[in-house]
Structures are given as C-alpha cells and as structure tokens.
Design a protein around this motif. Sequence first.
Motif: not given
Length: 887
Positions: A173-180
């Motif tokens: 989920q792009p909104e939940e899973h950030g770059p790190n």
Amino acid sequence: MIESVSKRAFRGSSGTYNVHALELAAARERKLKGLSVTVRFLDDAEYVFHVDNRVKGSVLLELVYQHLELVEKDYFGLQYSEDSCILGNGSSWMRWLDPSKSIKKQLGNCQNQLYFRVKFYVSDPSKLQEEYTRYQFYLQLRRDILEGRIQLAPSTAILLASYTVQSELGDFQPEEHGPNYLSNLQLVPNQTEEIEKKISELHKLHTGQLPADAEFNFLDHAKRIDMYGVELHKAKDNAHKEIQLGVTHLGLVVFQNGVRINLFSWSKIMKISFKRKRFFIQLRREPSENYDTLLGFNMETYRSSKTLWKSCVEHHTFFRLHSPRVRRKFPLSLGSKFAYYGRTEYQTVSEVRQRGILERKFVRSPSKQLVKHTICPPPSLEDKGKIGIAPARPPGPYAHKITSLDTKEPKKAWTEDSVDRRISDDDGGFLEKTLEGPFSPGLAARVISYADEDPPSPTSNGLYYTPPYSVSQSPTSQLADDVSVTIVLHPDEEGKYGFNVKGGNDPNVPILVSRVAPNTPADKCVPRLCEGDQLMQINGHDVSHALHQEVVNLIQDARGISSGKLVLVTKPAASYRLSAEFEEPPYQYVPAGGQDPPSPGDALKQSMLLLADGLASGALIARYETLYRKHPELTCDESCKPHNINKNRYRDILPYDCSRVVLKNAPNGDYINANFVTMSIPTTDTSNVYIATQGPLPSTAEDFWQMILEEECDLIVMLTTIVERGRAKCHKYWPEVGEAMSFVNVEVRSVREETDESESFVFRDFVLTDKETDQSREIRHMQYLAWPDHGVPDSPRLFLLFTERVRKARSRPDAPVVVHCSAGIGRTGVLVLMETALCLMEAGQPVYPLEIVRTMREQRSMMIQNASQYRFVCESVHAAYCEKKVM
C-alpha cells in the motif's frame, strides 16, 4: 504430663519407626522424580513441561504436540545441545531427543533446554495438508536462512524475503508503506538498503496473496535450494579432502566448500554401515558393471559416525517405507540395534487424508527486529549444526497456539474481500482466462530426481539394508492408487462451485480438474478439490469413461436441485502421470506507462521480458517441474528386450521406440540407446537434427561407430569426461593420436587432438573408414571438459563460446549432430536447447524454453535433467540475447 526421657530409653526397644528421616527421603525422592523441561518453539515462545524423569522421550514429545495441537506431528522433533551436559564430549552439535530412551539419561545434567524443530523436511509442501503445519515449516526455514544454516544466492534470498513481507504486511500500500518500511524487519543476512529496495519491488508483485499463499510460495521455492533440509556432518573422503555429508529425503548428499558435488539417492544405495570412525555406503550395481561399489568416508569421531548412520536409517524409513520394520529381538546380535519406529510419511499422509482437514485459526509471529549495523555474518559451514538464536521481539502470549473451529463450513483465518470471484463458465465455475495466480497448496508439484545420479558390506557396528524400491512401489503412488476421496460441495451465492474440468474428448480420456478458483466452495471444502484430480463419480453417476459434455450436464443438474449438493468421488492427482499442459507465455506482457501491447514483430523482445520475469519470480522453474519427464503415451519396448537390456548404461534411461535410431548392418543387432531429436526453426527452412545418445559402453562402442557410419554424421559433441567422481561415465571409444581402432565394419583413426587455452575443451579430428566400400570421411569431435555431472558449467561465457563453436562446426545442415553426455539427457538437452534458442534469435522468433523442453521430451525422455540445468540454460539464453542486443 509426659516427662522427658533420655535417648538411652529407646536403645533397648524392640522396634522403631523414624518418621522424620523417611519424610525427608520421600521429599528428596519426589524432587528427584520430577523434571522440568523448557521447550523453545520456532516462534521463540517458551513453555515449561513437567514430566517424571524416568519417562521416555516419547512422553515429552506427545506433550509438546498436544500443547501445539499439531496434527501432522511426525515431521518434527526436539533437539538439545551437549554443551553443558556431563555426558557430552564438549561439542556444540545438536542431538535429537530419542523417543525410545529415558529423558534423564539423554539430557544428563543439562539445563533442560530443548528446541522444537523440523526433523524431516518434506520433499514437497503440497504434501502438508494443514496450513498450520506449513506455517511451522515456514518458520523453520526462515530461521535456517537467518542463522546461516542455508546458503543461497542473493536473488533467491530476496525472493523468499518478499514472500515473508507479503505474509506479514499484506498487499503493498503506497500510502502505508513508505521508502523505509522494511528497515525494522530482519529478512535476510547482511541486510542493506539496496536489498530492502529489491525486496520491496518483488513485494509489489505479490498483490492478492493471502498469508497462507505467500508462505506456501516461500516453501515451494525453498525446497529447490541445494541445502534445503540438510544437516551437515563433517567428514573426509579417501583423498583426505574436507567434505560435508548430509541426509535428505532424496538420499545422502555430499558438499565441498558449500557446493553440492554429489547425491547418492536411496534407490541407488544397497546398504549403509559404520565401523568406528568409518562410514560406508554400498551402491547398487548397474547393468554395465560387474563389480560392487563400496564408498567409505572418514568421520571425526565414532559418535559422529553413528549419528550420521542413525540419521540415514531414520530418513530412509520415514520417506521410503510404508511402515517401520518390525522390531525383532536377537539375543546374540552384534552391532547397533537402533531403528526408527515412529510413523512414516506415508502413514502420516494417509491418516490426514482419511480424517480430513480441520480448519484452524492461529496467530502468526512477526519477523525479528533488525538492529542496524549489528548483523552477525553467516556462520561458517562447520558451524551449521549449532544453535544460535537471533534477537527477536518478545512474542505475544499464546502466539504459538491455535484454536479449533467446530463450524460445519469453516472460514479462513485470513480473508480477502478484494479477490475477484467472477466465475462464468459452465464447467464448474472458473474463468479460464484469468492470469496465472499464486501457487496453491493443493497443486502438487512433481519431485524431480536424477536418473543417472551417483547417489556399500564391511563388518560394522551398524548395518542397514535399504529394501528394493521402484517407481511402482512408491509410497506416494501407492497411496494415491489406494485412496479415493469423496468431496461434498454446495454452490455459493452465485450458484457456482468454483472449478473447471477438462478431458473427456473420448471415453478413454479421463475427466480432470483443470482449475480451482480461490475462496470458492471447491477451494474451501474439506478435503480440498485439487488441480489434476480425476473425477470418478458425480452424485453417484460413474464418469470414469464419460464424455466432457455429460460431465458438464451432471454438474448443471446438481445446481438445479434445491440444495445444490454436488458429491464428487475423485482420484488424487498423484495416482497417475499426466503431462501438465502449461503453455508459455501464461500471460501477456503489458509495458509500463499504459503503452500499447507489443506488435508481432516484437515477439522476441516480449519473450525475453517474460523469461526475465520468470527467472526473477521463480515461476519459470515451477512450470518446468510440472512438465512430464517421460511422455506417458510413448513406449520403450525395444530397449527392454532381454538381448538389449545390457546395452543401456542406466536402467531408467531408455529411448522411445518411435524415434529411436535403428541400426541396419550392425553385427550386434539393430538396437542402440539413441533417439533422433529434430528442432525446427519457424519462418525458416532450418531444422537442426540431433542424435541424442548415451555415452558408449565398452560393449556398445562398435554400435556407436556403426551409427556414425550409417547416419553419415560428421560431428560428435561430447559433454562429459571419461570418469567423474570415481565412476565411469563414458567408455573411451576413440584411439590415441596416430593410432587406429578397428571394428567389423569400420575403422577409426585419430589424426589430431587440441586443447583450448582455458583447458575447458578438447577438439579432435578422426578419419572414419567404411571397410566394405573403402570410403573415408573426416569426423570432428568436440569435448566439453569443465561441465560437472548433474551440475552446470562454471562460466556461462565459456558455455556460450562452446555452443557457438558447435554451430560453426556444422559442415552439412542435413547431417545429424551426435550429442552425448553420460545418459544422453541432462547436459545433452541443455546444449540442444541453447543452440535452438540462438537459431530462434537469429530468425527474430520468440524463445519459450519450456516449449523447447517439451518438444525435446516428445522425442527423448527426460531431456534437461534437473531444475538447476534448466535455470542455467534460461539464464544463458537471456545473457545471449542481451549480448546480441548490445552488439
């Protein structure tokens, strides 16, 4: 009032009873009788079990199984370390708790700490019926990787880690899973930001997979790793070289410097024994051999020798026998009386299938927290039997516990509302054109073994005979033959059952389940309907010889009744051999950015994109392993005739009758173990013709040269050495330079021999003379020296160079090229596929390696023998394409 008296008054008494002393003795005895044992589970939870110190190990094991509510329990065991034991020798190797011996005798004065572990690593995760059992295997393998007991390629480690992320975090989920978002999870040894980025990219491709699916995919890829399920034992060979021996479901595996160099399969082993520090195996004699092969290994100590021997006894009994051998008492027998008396894999699978699967809920344990810059390097190969617990988050209470559900139609612990349930055909309700989804635990992949593998009886302390075994006697195959499964289905709210059928083109073609849709009645029923199952009855009607439309009508009729009840009697897929009809490509590649699909002229580029994706995800290898090894409809009768049997180097590598090379004027008859293999290149007039054959035996060298004469061949490609790992792989069928070799009809003279600079190839020139006509012609002989049996070349560059030199050496396009290794299937198939792929690239045609393998196996069985060879040639094909693209 009682007056005090002196002790002297009791001395002359006729009887005394010392209450206090006996109370103290009883207390001490009660204290000694009780034993508290701490068991550490695979999710790092701990539990203390209280047992009598006189009980046997089986009592504690049963308490552990009951605590976990584990059904398929026979794959697991308890280990303990001898570090702090008085009985031990100071080593830190782990010991398995023996169920037949006293716990106190085994643990001695240890700290009573035991570890719950997988003892028998299943050959295929689809054999595990319970999701909870597969989860325990998943935890074990994840631990093996993090603690360095399994060494694997970075690409494989990243792929497995991506399945771990999918299991724990769900869809990306792009909104939940950030770059790190992966920085706090310990997923692979020596984890870096670059590795986390690659894991994230693969994680995005797993959308839609439930935790159970992701864990099954994890296991399905892990089972292909060379060190899967291997507990290494240090040893030395006869040349005093350091090696490691391991025992698996396949047999005895030999490693050197972390690389698997040999496998002695159970089917090739006659006896295993040990004497003091020596460990022996006796191999089955091949038809071409007139001697027994006895191999000996030098172990470190007597105890390590016996430990390895006991492990062999246990693994052979568990994986290869229907039931343990009957315990017999011989008062005067010598040597070890050890034997495995637990349940075998066959018995475990039989019981679970007959009992049915109980749906369960359980809490999954999260990954260990990653402490940056403090990751320990993987332990050396010598430390792989040792326990090392990585730091972990404290598990929640009862994290390892499961809860049974008593509902008639259980629901999954994890559900996915977004799963597309649109089903619209009339064959049971599954959309045929759906993209290839994740692996299903019900899809039983075939177990690939080596056909010409090199898998012993001295007076010994221990001797174990491996009973005769054949494919027809396989516990798995007999189980399937003996078991028919009844499955009851009720339609969902859309009136669909959720499965497809195929077959029934005529009464002799069985009706098979072709697809099972996820989260449908066919997928959630107990037992589950599986792809490849054969339908025998539908609602009491015999459909074993029914036509396809009759079956469809019966299914539709079941929908028409009020309850919609559909009762199926099926024959499990393992009970017959079926060629899995996978067609490449299984989906269409769509470029990123919303571009139009590639035009037909870009078919080669599209096939290379598919090839790269398949290599990265592992799907390419998975499809290869489902392909039949031998065509089920082609016979090999000629090879089995009494006068031809001894002409076969290996008893299970036989040529099809329809494509075999027939000798016309050979003194020894018309039979030779060889097949014509023709590979046509579309849109061109090119058809590369090969003769794939075994390495000649001393008794068949004349037949080999007779074949060269009659088929007018002028190029021989040899992909083996004369001797490999101490065993003859091919007879030296040519003379030395300047010398001649004479037969009844032909004479062969060697005129030149040259080795290349890398010492990987040898090129020879022969002159073949027909004695009847006195005509002569030149024969080119090209030998690849640096290609290990069952392995792959060390250098893809050298392999591509050799293939190009073979192509240039063709003098006449219509003359067959003779290609052989030892059996004429593994390395032979790799070369044929590689040359075919290069020809397709030159013609601008797409390259689908699995279709090439299928075409080859329709002409000679088992071409390209194992998954590592298939992966290597696929990687070489892609490398060749990239190189030509750059040029």
